[in-house]
Enzyme design. Sequence first.
Site, PDB file in Angstrom:
ATOM      1  N   LYS A   1      24.497   6.498  16.591  1.00  0.00           N
ATOM      2  CA  LYS A   1      23.751   5.600  15.712  1.00  0.00           C
ATOM      3  C   LYS A   1      24.569   4.332  15.488  1.00  0.00           C
ATOM      4  O   LYS A   1      25.710   4.401  15.051  1.00  0.00           O
ATOM      5  CB  LYS A   1      23.466   6.263  14.361  1.00  0.00           C
ATOM      6  CG  LYS A   1      22.269   7.179  14.334  1.00  0.00           C
ATOM      7  CD  LYS A   1      22.003   7.603  12.898  1.00  0.00           C
ATOM      8  CE  LYS A   1      20.757   8.433  12.782  1.00  0.00           C
ATOM      9  NZ  LYS A   1      20.486   8.790  11.366  1.00  0.00           N
TER      10      LYS A   1
ATOM     11  N   HIS B   1      21.217   6.013  -0.298  1.00  0.00           N
ATOM     12  CA  HIS B   1      21.036   4.647   0.183  1.00  0.00           C
ATOM     13  C   HIS B   1      20.424   3.762  -0.904  1.00  0.00           C
ATOM     14  O   HIS B   1      20.754   2.573  -1.016  1.00  0.00           O
ATOM     15  CB  HIS B   1      20.150   4.632   1.428  1.00  0.00           C
ATOM     16  CG  HIS B   1      20.846   5.118   2.658  1.00  0.00           C
ATOM     17  ND1 HIS B   1      20.180   5.416   3.828  1.00  0.00           N
ATOM     18  CD2 HIS B   1      22.166   5.362   2.905  1.00  0.00           C
ATOM     19  CE1 HIS B   1      21.045   5.820   4.732  1.00  0.00           C
ATOM     20  NE2 HIS B   1      22.248   5.796   4.199  1.00  0.00           N
TER      21      HIS B   1
ATOM     22  N   HIS C   1      20.782  11.324   1.514  1.00  0.00           N
ATOM     23  CA  HIS C   1      20.885   9.929   1.930  1.00  0.00           C
ATOM     24  C   HIS C   1      19.738   9.048   1.437  1.00  0.00           C
ATOM     25  O   HIS C   1      19.929   7.854   1.227  1.00  0.00           O
ATOM     26  CB  HIS C   1      21.004   9.841   3.450  1.00  0.00           C
ATOM     27  CG  HIS C   1      22.347  10.237   3.971  1.00  0.00           C
ATOM     28  ND1 HIS C   1      22.897  11.483   3.745  1.00  0.00           N
ATOM     29  CD2 HIS C   1      23.272   9.554   4.702  1.00  0.00           C
ATOM     30  CE1 HIS C   1      24.086  11.551   4.329  1.00  0.00           C
ATOM     31  NE2 HIS C   1      24.335  10.396   4.908  1.00  0.00           N
TER      32      HIS C   1
ATOM     33  N   ARG D   1      17.387  16.228  13.588  1.00  0.00           N
ATOM     34  CA  ARG D   1      18.480  15.333  13.212  1.00  0.00           C
ATOM     35  C   ARG D   1      18.244  14.686  11.847  1.00  0.00           C
ATOM     36  O   ARG D   1      19.200  14.305  11.165  1.00  0.00           O
ATOM     37  CB  ARG D   1      18.677  14.256  14.286  1.00  0.00           C
ATOM     38  CG  ARG D   1      19.900  13.383  14.019  1.00  0.00           C
ATOM     39  CD  ARG D   1      20.290  12.532  15.214  1.00  0.00           C
ATOM     40  NE  ARG D   1      21.442  11.706  14.899  1.00  0.00           N
ATOM     41  CZ  ARG D   1      22.103  10.957  15.772  1.00  0.00           C
ATOM     42  NH1 ARG D   1      21.716  10.931  17.040  1.00  0.00           N
ATOM     43  NH2 ARG D   1      23.141  10.232  15.390  1.00  0.00           N
TER      44      ARG D   1
ATOM     45  N   GLU E   1      16.518  11.376  16.520  1.00  0.00           N
ATOM     46  CA  GLU E   1      16.032  11.670  15.172  1.00  0.00           C
ATOM     47  C   GLU E   1      14.509  11.759  15.087  1.00  0.00           C
ATOM     48  O   GLU E   1      13.868  11.143  14.245  1.00  0.00           O
ATOM     49  CB  GLU E   1      16.555  10.632  14.171  1.00  0.00           C
ATOM     50  CG  GLU E   1      16.549  11.145  12.729  1.00  0.00           C
ATOM     51  CD  GLU E   1      17.293  10.227  11.772  1.00  0.00           C
ATOM     52  OE1 GLU E   1      16.691   9.855  10.759  1.00  0.00           O
ATOM     53  OE2 GLU E   1      18.455   9.902  12.034  1.00  0.00           O
TER      54      GLU E   1
ATOM     55  N   ARG F   1      23.343  -6.361  27.919  1.00  0.00           N
ATOM     56  CA  ARG F   1      22.424  -5.204  27.960  1.00  0.00           C
ATOM     57  C   ARG F   1      23.128  -3.851  27.982  1.00  0.00           C
ATOM     58  O   ARG F   1      22.560  -2.842  28.368  1.00  0.00           O
ATOM     59  CB  ARG F   1      21.460  -5.320  29.153  1.00  0.00           C
ATOM     60  CG  ARG F   1      20.544  -6.533  29.081  1.00  0.00           C
ATOM     61  CD  ARG F   1      19.516  -6.517  30.200  1.00  0.00           C
ATOM     62  NE  ARG F   1      18.601  -7.636  30.064  1.00  0.00           N
ATOM     63  CZ  ARG F   1      18.776  -8.827  30.623  1.00  0.00           C
ATOM     64  NH1 ARG F   1      19.871  -9.042  31.355  1.00  0.00           N
ATOM     65  NH2 ARG F   1      17.902  -9.788  30.473  1.00  0.00           N
TER      66      ARG F   1
ATOM     67  N   LYS G   1      27.565  18.486  13.957  1.00  0.00           N
ATOM     68  CA  LYS G   1      26.891  17.219  14.261  1.00  0.00           C
ATOM     69  C   LYS G   1      26.521  17.149  15.743  1.00  0.00           C
ATOM     70  O   LYS G   1      25.402  16.744  16.100  1.00  0.00           O
ATOM     71  CB  LYS G   1      27.814  16.046  13.889  1.00  0.00           C
ATOM     72  CG  LYS G   1      27.253  14.654  14.187  1.00  0.00           C
ATOM     73  CD  LYS G   1      26.298  14.183  13.120  1.00  0.00           C
ATOM     74  CE  LYS G   1      25.754  12.786  13.399  1.00  0.00           C
ATOM     75  NZ  LYS G   1      26.626  11.730  12.875  1.00  0.00           N
TER      76      LYS G   1
ATOM     77  N   GLU H   1      30.456  14.121   3.328  1.00  0.00           N
ATOM     78  CA  GLU H   1      29.762  14.455   4.571  1.00  0.00           C
ATOM     79  C   GLU H   1      30.158  15.839   5.074  1.00  0.00           C
ATOM     80  O   GLU H   1      29.340  16.548   5.662  1.00  0.00           O
ATOM     81  CB  GLU H   1      30.045  13.392   5.635  1.00  0.00           C
ATOM     82  CG  GLU H   1      29.507  12.000   5.311  1.00  0.00           C
ATOM     83  CD  GLU H   1      27.992  11.886   5.399  1.00  0.00           C
ATOM     84  OE1 GLU H   1      27.326  12.859   5.820  1.00  0.00           O
ATOM     85  OE2 GLU H   1      27.456  10.823   5.031  1.00  0.00           O
TER      86      GLU H   1
ATOM     87  N   ASN I   1      20.313  13.688   6.981  1.00  0.00           N
ATOM     88  CA  ASN I   1      20.153  12.706   5.905  1.00  0.00           C
ATOM     89  C   ASN I   1      20.036  13.354   4.527  1.00  0.00           C
ATOM     90  O   ASN I   1      19.580  12.709   3.574  1.00  0.00           O
ATOM     91  CB  ASN I   1      18.922  11.833   6.178  1.00  0.00           C
ATOM     92  CG  ASN I   1      19.147  10.902   7.348  1.00  0.00           C
ATOM     93  OD1 ASN I   1      20.075  10.103   7.361  1.00  0.00           O
ATOM     94  ND2 ASN I   1      18.301  11.019   8.360  1.00  0.00           N
TER      95      ASN I   1
ATOM     96  N   HIS J   1      29.840   4.764   0.453  1.00  0.00           N
ATOM     97  CA  HIS J   1      28.746   5.558   1.026  1.00  0.00           C
ATOM     98  C   HIS J   1      28.834   7.023   0.592  1.00  0.00           C
ATOM     99  O   HIS J   1      27.843   7.615   0.164  1.00  0.00           O
ATOM    100  CB  HIS J   1      28.792   5.453   2.552  1.00  0.00           C
ATOM    101  CG  HIS J   1      27.744   6.269   3.245  1.00  0.00           C
ATOM    102  ND1 HIS J   1      26.402   5.955   3.191  1.00  0.00           N
ATOM    103  CD2 HIS J   1      27.846   7.397   3.995  1.00  0.00           C
ATOM    104  CE1 HIS J   1      25.719   6.851   3.884  1.00  0.00           C
ATOM    105  NE2 HIS J   1      26.561   7.737   4.384  1.00  0.00           N
TER     106      HIS J   1
END
Length: 360
Positions: free
Chosen positions: A147, A256, A252, A245, A241, A125, A231, A189, A249, A269
């Site tokens: 993330k 993606h 992206h 935030r 997000e 956990r 960032k 990026e 993207n 990427h």
Amino acid sequence: MGVKFFSKIKVELGARSYPISIGNGLLRDDNYLLGSFRNRQVVLVTNEIVEPLHSNKMASFFKKNNIEYLLIVLPDGEKNKSLSVLATIFDQMLKNGINRDAVLVALGGGVIGDMAGFAAACFQRGIDFVQIPTTLLSQVDSSVGGKTAVNHNLGKNMIGAFYQPKEVIIDIETLETLPDREFNSGLAEIIKYGCIVDLDFFIWIEKNIHKLVNRSCNVLAEAIKKSCEIKAKIVELDEKENGKRALLNFGHTFGHAIENGLGYGNCLHGEAVGCGMVMASKLSVQLGLISEKDQERVANLISLAGLPTKWPDWPKEKYFSLMSNDKKIKNKTIYYVVLGEIGEAKLLSVKDKVISEALF
């Protein structure tokens, strides 16, 4: 080359706050590393490419300081960022009696950071983890912000958790072994931050792009620091997000789709995001938000970074199908990050017809 410490940035998240250290040779600095790992059981997660290049520095440090550690080496590549490979981390940790007071260290690029972070979030956990990113892309983006995720064959990063590291250690020296294609992928990026947040930074990148491509250490240190600062500020405002935030993207949603459509690993990427940013800036022109001249500046900078600017010539139906699992869908509507101007981004819902006219 001696150890050179450049800067330290703090991500302010209350009890979950943590530092980002940026330096050259930090993995060779025992005094620095002892602060994070003394009297800890350590799980070092890396991949088969990074392991022979950098894990020996960490192993030497652990042995010299009598620190108990477990080395887990995963197969390389985005295609291995999966639940089945994630399970091998748990298997080895359980077989070796790792306890909940251990610290898990992600030594590698974004794939290792995402998988090790997700493993740390889930194991008993939640246990502590430290990010040691060894690619430019992970140093300026994925290692910061918490993330963590794995891919599913129906979508990228669809299974994961927000789970902040205890520390991010950025050793610029690790970039010396990075292939040019991987290095250039990380420049995408850096360019993204200038596009969405800071016009002055965008102009600075334009002036210094050749030094960045040639890996000038001082220029790299400045670019990494500024990217991490941007960032960090956005993560502080919107950790999970729910608003600002999502602007990170930029490029992206399209990127993606390209990654998924070409098959994970066939397109890096940053290469896909570079194309995606050109697509998003072209869409911004179609929406009347930026000029064609500004769109050309974005595309030119991405090209100078050694990244592709032409996206696959697929039917528009394929793009929309691939984008249908995007995480920025709300009420069955895709929200796209577009530019209001260079240095300012916004999140908009855009009709498929407009997307088609602009891009396909």
